[in-house]
Design a protein around this motif. Structure first.
Motif, PDB file in Angstrom:
ATOM      1  N   SER A 213       0.887  -1.166   0.000  1.00 44.66           N
ATOM      2  CA  SER A 213       0.000   0.000   0.000  1.00 44.66           C
ATOM      3  C   SER A 213       0.922   1.211   0.000  1.00 44.66           C
ATOM      4  O   SER A 213       1.824   1.300   0.846  1.00 44.66           O
ATOM      5  N   GLY A 214       0.689   2.129  -0.926  1.00 44.79           N
ATOM      6  CA  GLY A 214       1.600   3.265  -1.064  1.00 44.79           C
ATOM      7  C   GLY A 214       1.856   3.975   0.243  1.00 44.79           C
ATOM      8  O   GLY A 214       3.010   4.201   0.649  1.00 44.79           O
ATOM      9  N   SER A 215       0.774   4.322   0.942  1.00 40.22           N
ATOM     10  CA  SER A 215       0.934   5.099   2.172  1.00 40.22           C
ATOM     11  C   SER A 215       1.651   4.307   3.270  1.00 40.22           C
ATOM     12  O   SER A 215       2.131   4.891   4.242  1.00 40.22           O
ATOM     13  N   ALA A 216       1.739   2.972   3.135  1.00 38.80           N
ATOM     14  CA  ALA A 216       2.458   2.163   4.127  1.00 38.80           C
ATOM     15  C   ALA A 216       3.941   2.501   4.153  1.00 38.80           C
ATOM     16  O   ALA A 216       4.609   2.353   5.180  1.00 38.80           O
ATOM     17  N   SER A 217       4.455   3.008   3.023  1.00 42.65           N
ATOM     18  CA  SER A 217       5.878   3.397   3.001  1.00 42.65           C
ATOM     19  C   SER A 217       6.149   4.449   4.074  1.00 42.65           C
ATOM     20  O   SER A 217       7.204   4.458   4.695  1.00 42.65           O
ATOM     21  N   ARG A 218       5.157   5.331   4.291  1.00 44.67           N
ATOM     22  CA  ARG A 218       5.342   6.438   5.236  1.00 44.67           C
ATOM     23  C   ARG A 218       5.178   6.001   6.690  1.00 44.67           C
ATOM     24  O   ARG A 218       5.486   6.765   7.601  1.00 44.67           O
ATOM     25  N   SER A 219       4.644   4.783   6.911  1.00 40.68           N
ATOM     26  CA  SER A 219       4.482   4.292   8.285  1.00 40.68           C
ATOM     27  C   SER A 219       5.700   3.511   8.761  1.00 40.68           C
ATOM     28  O   SER A 219       5.724   3.051   9.895  1.00 40.68           O
TER      29      SER A 219
END
Ligand code: DP6
Length: 329
Positions: A140-146
């Motif tokens: 998931s793209g936004s998972a990179s930021r987590s």
């Protein structure tokens, strides 16, 4: 292959400058860079074990077998880890969120960040933070930021290995709050993954992409200076422009409801009365109110009194995705 169990915790995040649209859907290479804050009071815990006796991957989320689409998405992600680690065995995955699913907080960011960190450890694959973040991005793209801690920036990168997120400020840099005003718990008709693919059909998408780099730099400067009055208008503008892209896609995506608009209008009034609070909105109708910790109780109380508000969740900033010793099974 060691029968090793590993457990990781990761937080969801709220983007101040949003990710909307991919330049490569398969690799989830984003059309623009993005900037976010991890939400430390909310988390996903995930335990993974690769087990010779399994015939396929088994995924349990919040005590229930995952629906087939979610199981298949997790399994595809495990395939990436298996491929890198040279492992062929199936995995048992048990995942638990401490926040209600369907409350408008995307669990895919924390879910894929925790799955990546736990699965790599269980498979004996040692990756540094950028590698873990780039791998989480594929789920998931936004998972990179987590994956990194605190306030993070996801770089567009040139390709798979260089599109990862890194921390721009630590968790204790600024005591911000995300006061999440839940106005609907309904499952959204069009999820982010499909939505990203529609972005190019909006005539406004190119205009947004042209504006994002300068907005992100200005937003990052304001964040580093802890200047909410400078940052707030930027996060509101990017959220509204992203929703304008959504609303002008073909087919059009309308995530806002009358209750969404009521919150937006209310906070303009609160701001005029001197309360420093700004909104952002993800791919759904719920409104995230961003303010400093000192103002969060007032923001929460005033938000509770608005029409159509079902629930309020509050979170401060959070740390990186990390391994923990306590397993879920
Ligand atoms: C509107 O990361 O959920 O929340 O890669 O398809 O899982 P997938 O998309 P996702 O998209 C997030 C979109 C957003 C904006 C943001 O968080 O940056």
């Amino acid at each position: 292959m060691p029968d090793q169990k590993a457990t990781a915790i990761a937080h969801p995040n709220i983007a101040f400058i949003k990710y909307w649209g991919n330049r490569d859907d398969e690799l989830r290479l984003p059309a623009n860079p993005s900037l976010s804050m991890n939400l430390g009071d909310l988390h996903t815990t995930t335990t993974v074990v690769f087990d010779e006796s399994l015939e396929g991957d088994e995924v349990t989320i919040d005590g229930q077998p995952a629906p087939e689409a979610a199981r298949a998405r997790a399994s595809a992600h495990l395939d990436l880890v298996r491929h890198r680690a040279g492992v062929r065995t199936s995995a048992r995955v048990v995942s638990r969120n401490n926040f209600p699913t369907g409350a408008g907080i995307a669990s895919s960011a924390s879910g894929f960040a925790a799955l990546t960190v736990a699965a790599c450890a269980a498979a004996g694959l040692k990756l540094a933070e950028p590698g873990l973040s780039a791998l989480a991005r594929r789920g998931s793209g936004s998972a990179s930021r987590s994956v990194p801690g605190g306030y993070t920036e996801w770089l567009m990168g040139l390709g798979n290995a260089s599109s990862f997120a890194r921390s721009v400020a630590p968790t204790d840099h600024w005591d911000l709050r995300d006061v999440v005003v839940v106005v609907s718990r309904e499952h959204k008709a069009v999820g982010s993954s499909r939505g990203h693919g529609l972005a190019v059909s909006s005539p406004l998408h190119t205009a947004r992409l042209g504006a994002v780099p300068a907005m992100l730099e200005a937003c990052k400067r304001a964040l580093l200076a802890r200047d909410l009055r400078a940052m707030g208008p930027l996060i509101e503008q990017d959220a509204v422009v992203m929703h304008a892209v959504m609303m002008t896609s073909r087919p059009a995506l309308y995530y806002w409801t009358p209750a969404t608009m009521a919150v937006i209008q209310a906070i303009q009034g609160w701001r005029a009365e001197g309360l420093p609070v700004y909104f952002t909105i993800d791919a759904g109708p719920n409104v995230h109110l961003i303010c400093e910790a000192a103002h969060a109780p007032t923001v929460e109380r005033q938000a509770r009194a608005l029409p159509g508000v079902l629930e309020i969740l509050v979170s401060g900033p959070g740390g990186p995705a990390r391994l923990v010793d306590t397993h879920l099974f």
